[in-house]
Structure formats: C-alpha cells, structure tokens
Design a protein around this motif. Structure first.
Motif, PDB file in Angstrom:
ATOM      1  N   THR A  96      54.014  96.551 -24.876  1.00  0.00           N
ATOM      2  CA  THR A  96      53.500  97.835 -24.386  1.00  0.00           C
ATOM      3  C   THR A  96      51.980  97.742 -24.293  1.00  0.00           C
ATOM      4  N   PRO A  97      51.392  98.377 -23.303  1.00  0.00           N
ATOM      5  CA  PRO A  97      49.935  98.287 -23.143  1.00  0.00           C
ATOM      6  C   PRO A  97      49.192  99.022 -24.250  1.00  0.00           C
ATOM      7  N   ALA A 133      44.310 102.447 -18.259  1.00  0.00           N
ATOM      8  CA  ALA A 133      44.715 101.237 -18.972  1.00  0.00           C
ATOM      9  C   ALA A 133      46.168 101.325 -19.450  1.00  0.00           C
ATOM     10  N   ALA A 174      41.027  97.150 -22.385  1.00  0.00           N
ATOM     11  CA  ALA A 174      42.482  97.245 -22.286  1.00  0.00           C
ATOM     12  C   ALA A 174      43.134  95.967 -22.779  1.00  0.00           C
ATOM     13  N   GLN A 175      44.304  96.128 -23.411  1.00  0.00           N
ATOM     14  CA  GLN A 175      45.119  94.998 -23.824  1.00  0.00           C
ATOM     15  C   GLN A 175      46.476  95.123 -23.132  1.00  0.00           C
ATOM     16  N   CYS A 176      46.748  94.242 -22.208  1.00  0.00           N
ATOM     17  CA  CYS A 176      47.937  94.366 -21.367  1.00  0.00           C
ATOM     18  C   CYS A 176      48.931  93.236 -21.571  1.00  0.00           C
TER      19      CYS A 176
END
Length: 342
Positions: A59-60, A160, A53-55
C-alpha cells in the motif's frame, strides 16, 4: 492633475527627509495589505515542510518532513519525520461503504450545513469563538495563512496515496455535491477543520482569559465543530470515515507545527497507519485528541485496533519573526480590554 497644479505652488527649497524605514521589521506588517501579509507569512511557513512518497510496498505511503530549526543559516537544512501516513487497502474502503449508505439517510437534515461548508468553514467556528474582521483581524489572518499552508501539504499527500472516492465504488452513492477531482484520503475538510479548531484553542488558552483557562469545554466545542464538518463530508457522499481520521490527525499535527514555528512551543510527530484502521469503525475524534492539556493521544485506537500514535518533541530552533508577531497579535485579541485608568 488639475488639483496638483492648483495647490503645489513654488518649489520648496528645503524640506525635512523622513526617517529610513527599519528593514525586515515585523511591526511594519500592520501597514501592509492583507494579500501582501499573507504572502509574507507563507514565505516563512512554506519552507518548513517537505513531502515524499513511498510507492514500493503493498500500500502506498507518504511522509511529511519538518525542517529542523527555522533558518538553515547558510547550511544545508535537516529534516525530521513529522507525519507518516499509509493508505488503507481497497477492501477496507469497500467495507466502509456501509457508512456511506447509513449517513446518506440524513442528507435532508444536513443539506444546508454541507453546502455552507463547501468553502472554508470559518463562520461555523465563529459561532463558538467570538470572531469578526473588526474584532479579531489577526486571528483571521493567522487562520487564513495556516489553511493556505495546509492546502499544499494536503494535496501532495492525497496525490501520493491516490485513494479512490466513494463514487467509484457504487452507482448508488450519488453524492449530493460535486465530487472533487483529487484523491479521497486524507480528507482536506477534516484537515482544515481540525487545524482551525486546534489553533483557535491554543489562542484561547494562551490569552489567559478566565473563561478559557478554567474550562476545557471550549476546546471540546471547537473539536465537536471540526468533527461535524468532517462527518458532513461522509453524509454528502464524498468521503469515507477513514479519510476523516487521517485528515484530523494531519490537521492536529500541522497546528502544533505552526504553533512551534510561530512561538517555539514544541512540536508533535504522528503516525497514521490506514492498513490497521478497523474498517467497521466510524470516525471518532476523541480517539485522537484531548482538549484538556491540548494534546494528541500517544496511542490512537478504535474498534479494538491501534492505527495511530504521536510523540511530543521540544522546540529546536528560533521562531519565525513575522509569524511570531502575528501569533502574539492574535493572542492579544482574545484578552479582555483593560479598564481605563483615570
């Protein structure tokens, strides 16, 4: 116990031993129970992907990684990006509420379908492809393993991205079925439906039966059914159209991955950019995929906006032995039974 006492008799002095069973032989799979077979197929499929996941951005986002090659051979495995997915923003979802209102008007017509599709919609695909446990047991085992594999990817991706459900936007949505507790995007039903449709289309094409090789209309019908399942979730009030677009692309991508793991036919990487999805656009599967040639479109767009893309890659390792056996057995089920030779 009493039966044994009555028939065993005296001890046999010399008895011929059976041959040793061949180890790790896929041909032995047909003698195992279905649940054991499924566990073995999953043992080959599960290690082939990872999800991160890229948070940190506005926006995720999430990336589904594909392990290069089937076996690491004692070395550290290497992964390639198989799918990148970015969530739409809240305003885009709010704009899509217009579709929820419109589709709610046909709930009465679709109610029976929607209730029948809450669980895995295999029976709906069996109205197109001639499937039955007695006729196509390996095909059904393959689809079962594929959808079980996809479930983990779907749930990790949903978690995610954390996209809210329609019920949280308005008290007038009032879904006709219970809203699942997990996040909205990607739609799990869309993912599974398009995964099933594409795997079936691949099996039909590889069977070389003339009715399947000469006409892409069979693939068209399978995709129409997958789209119907996806859109019914918007009719029911539990999904946005953009959820179906993301799920369809994920399902199509995973189907290609499973085919490559099983039979070494190459794989496809894809990108879904939810922030670029035109919120005034409905879900339309033709924007993603073409049944003739069985390919995801390189450039995916609708409503004047490009929100996805794909790229084909060559096979980069050996096939998984048990899945290869299952795939070939499933293909055989779609061929005509050869005429007997007198």
């Amino acid at each position: 116990m009493t039966n044994r006492d009555g028939i065993v008799g005296a001890t046999i002095d010399k008895i011929t031993h059976p041959n040793a069973a061949p180890p790790n032989d896929p041909n032995a799979l047909k003698r195992l129970s279905t649940d054991v077979q499924t566990a073995l197929y999953m043992s080959e499929l599960a290690p082939t992907v990872d999800v991160t996941a890229q948070c940190g951005g506005a926006t995720p986002g999430v990336t589904v990684w594909r392990r290069d090659g089937i076996s690491a051979g004692g070395k550290a495995p290497k992964f390639s990006e198989m799918m990148e997915m970015t969530a739409p923003n809240i305003k885009q979802l709010a704009d899509q509420m217009n579709y929820l209102e419109g589709y709610s008007q046909i709930r009465g017509d679709r109610a029976a379908e929607i209730l029948g599709q809450i669980s895995l919609p295999i029976p709906f695909f069996a109205t197109i492809g001639y499937m039955d446990p007695s006729r196509t047991p390996r095909t059904l085992e393959l689809l079962n393993a594929a959808t079980m594999f996809s479930f983990t990817v779907i749930q990790r991706t949903k978690f995610a991205l954390a996209v809210k459900r329609p019920i949280e936007f308005s008290p007038q949505v009032q879904p006709m079925i219970p809203t699942p507790t997990h996040a909205s995007l990607p739609s799990g039903h869309a993912t599974e439906a398009f995964l099933i449709a594409r795997i079936l289309w691949k099996l039909l094409r590889e069977s070389q039966a003339p009715q399947y090789t000469d006409d892409a209309y069979w693939g068209e019908m399978l995709m129409r059914q997958a789209s119907r399942v996806a859109i019914n979730r918007t009719v029911a009030g539990v999904h946005f159209p953009v959820d179906s677009a993301a799920g369809a692309l994920l399902g199509l991508t995973l189907a290609e991955h499973i085919h490559d793991v099983a039979d070494g036919c190459g794989w496809t990487s894809s990108v879904f950019d939810g922030t670029s999805f035109n919120s005034e656009s409905d879900f339309e599967w033709h924007a993603l995929y073409r049944p003739d040639g069985d390919r995801i479109r390189k450039k995916i767009e609708s409503g004047g906006a490009q929100w996805g893309s794909s790229k084909k890659h060559d096979h980069d390792g050996t096939s998984a032995a048990m899945l290869n056996w299952l795939w070939k057995q499933a293909v055989t089920e779609w061929r005509d039974v050869p005429a007997s030779q007198d």
